[in-house]
Structures are given as structure tokens and as C-alpha cells.
Design a protein around this motif. Structure first.
Motif, PDB file in Angstrom:
ATOM      1  N   SER A 176     -31.558   0.675  14.108  1.00  0.00           N
ATOM      2  CA  SER A 176     -29.882  -0.220  14.229  1.00  0.00           C
ATOM      3  C   SER A 176     -29.582   1.223  14.365  1.00  0.00           C
ATOM      4  O   SER A 176     -28.552   1.022  15.421  1.00  0.00           O
ATOM      5  CB  SER A 176     -29.326  -0.261  12.191  1.00  0.00           C
ATOM      6  OG  SER A 176     -30.184  -1.347  11.679  1.00  0.00           O
ATOM      7  N   PHE A 179     -36.084   1.569   9.806  1.00  0.00           N
ATOM      8  CA  PHE A 179     -35.014   0.252  10.093  1.00  0.00           C
ATOM      9  C   PHE A 179     -33.304   1.183  10.602  1.00  0.00           C
ATOM     10  O   PHE A 179     -32.658   0.919  11.501  1.00  0.00           O
ATOM     11  CB  PHE A 179     -34.889  -0.399   8.854  1.00  0.00           C
ATOM     12  CG  PHE A 179     -34.257  -1.433   9.447  1.00  0.00           C
ATOM     13  CD1 PHE A 179     -34.833  -2.310   9.547  1.00  0.00           C
ATOM     14  CD2 PHE A 179     -32.827  -2.015   9.081  1.00  0.00           C
ATOM     15  CE1 PHE A 179     -34.973  -3.854   9.708  1.00  0.00           C
ATOM     16  CE2 PHE A 179     -31.767  -2.950   9.778  1.00  0.00           C
ATOM     17  CZ  PHE A 179     -32.707  -3.789   9.470  1.00  0.00           C
ATOM     18  N   LEU A 180     -33.112   1.596   9.146  1.00  0.00           N
ATOM     19  CA  LEU A 180     -32.038   2.703   9.643  1.00  0.00           C
ATOM     20  C   LEU A 180     -31.975   3.086  11.557  1.00  0.00           C
ATOM     21  O   LEU A 180     -30.956   3.390  11.413  1.00  0.00           O
ATOM     22  CB  LEU A 180     -31.158   3.940   8.640  1.00  0.00           C
ATOM     23  CG  LEU A 180     -30.967   1.960   7.068  1.00  0.00           C
ATOM     24  CD1 LEU A 180     -30.306   3.626   6.089  1.00  0.00           C
ATOM     25  CD2 LEU A 180     -29.877   1.470   7.547  1.00  0.00           C
ATOM     26  N   ALA A 209     -27.236   0.800  17.853  1.00  0.00           N
ATOM     27  CA  ALA A 209     -26.125   0.185  18.053  1.00  0.00           C
ATOM     28  C   ALA A 209     -25.694   1.983  19.442  1.00  0.00           C
ATOM     29  O   ALA A 209     -23.732   1.275  20.345  1.00  0.00           O
ATOM     30  CB  ALA A 209     -24.990   1.375  16.728  1.00  0.00           C
ATOM     31  N   MET A 211     -27.687  -6.821   7.712  1.00  0.00           N
ATOM     32  CA  MET A 211     -28.019  -5.626   8.361  1.00  0.00           C
ATOM     33  C   MET A 211     -29.319  -5.201   6.994  1.00  0.00           C
ATOM     34  O   MET A 211     -30.037  -5.073   6.670  1.00  0.00           O
ATOM     35  CB  MET A 211     -27.618  -4.463   8.403  1.00  0.00           C
ATOM     36  CG  MET A 211     -28.850  -2.809   9.184  1.00  0.00           C
ATOM     37  SD  MET A 211     -28.016  -2.171  10.099  1.00  0.00           S
ATOM     38  CE  MET A 211     -27.344  -1.182   8.539  1.00  0.00           C
TER      39      MET A 211
END
Length: 72
Positions: free
Chosen positions: A62, A58-59, A66, A22
Motif C-alpha cells: 500500500s 499488504f501495508l 501510494a 484498506m
């Protein structure tokens, strides 16, 4: 595999590998998006802002992805 310690170890190693992947992806995507030309010894303020925003998006995505997989 009946050894809980080994299972834990393998799970931790898998998580490390995914995290490394990642970070590599984040670096590649954000670098290509935000850095124009050859960087000098410091990033410009625009590049710094772009890198910060890109990494945060981006985080955030993610985490969202998830959580989506956890729901299934």
C-alpha cells in the motif's frame, strides 16, 4: 469550495474512509489466506505468523503504491 476549514475536514473524512476500506480489505484477504477452518479461542502460532506477515506485506505494498502515485 473556498472554505479551507471545510476542505481540510472533507480531506480528513476521505482519508478515514480510505483507511477503513484498506483495513477491511486487509482483514478479508489475510483472514482468507491464513485462517483454516473455524478458529478456536486463540490463533495457532502458524496462523499468527501468517496473519502478521500478510498484514505487513499488504501495508508495504500500500505504501509502495501510494508513493508511485505521488511520483506521477
Amino acid at each position: 469550495m473556498d472554505n479551507p476549514e471545510m476542505q481540510r475536514f472533507l480531506q480528513q473524512e476521505q482519508q478515514k474512509a480510505m483507511m477503513g476500506e484498506m483495513v477491511g480489505k486487509l482483514t478479508s484477504v489475510c483472514w482468507d489466506k491464513c485462517i483454516t477452518g473455524t478458529p478456536g479461542s486463540k490463533f495457532s502460532s502458524g496462523e499468527t505468523t501468517c496473519l502478521t506477515n500478510c498484514a505487513q506485506r499488504f501495508l508495504d505494498m500500500s505504501v509502495l503504491i501510494a508513493k508511485r502515485f505521488e511520483m506521477q
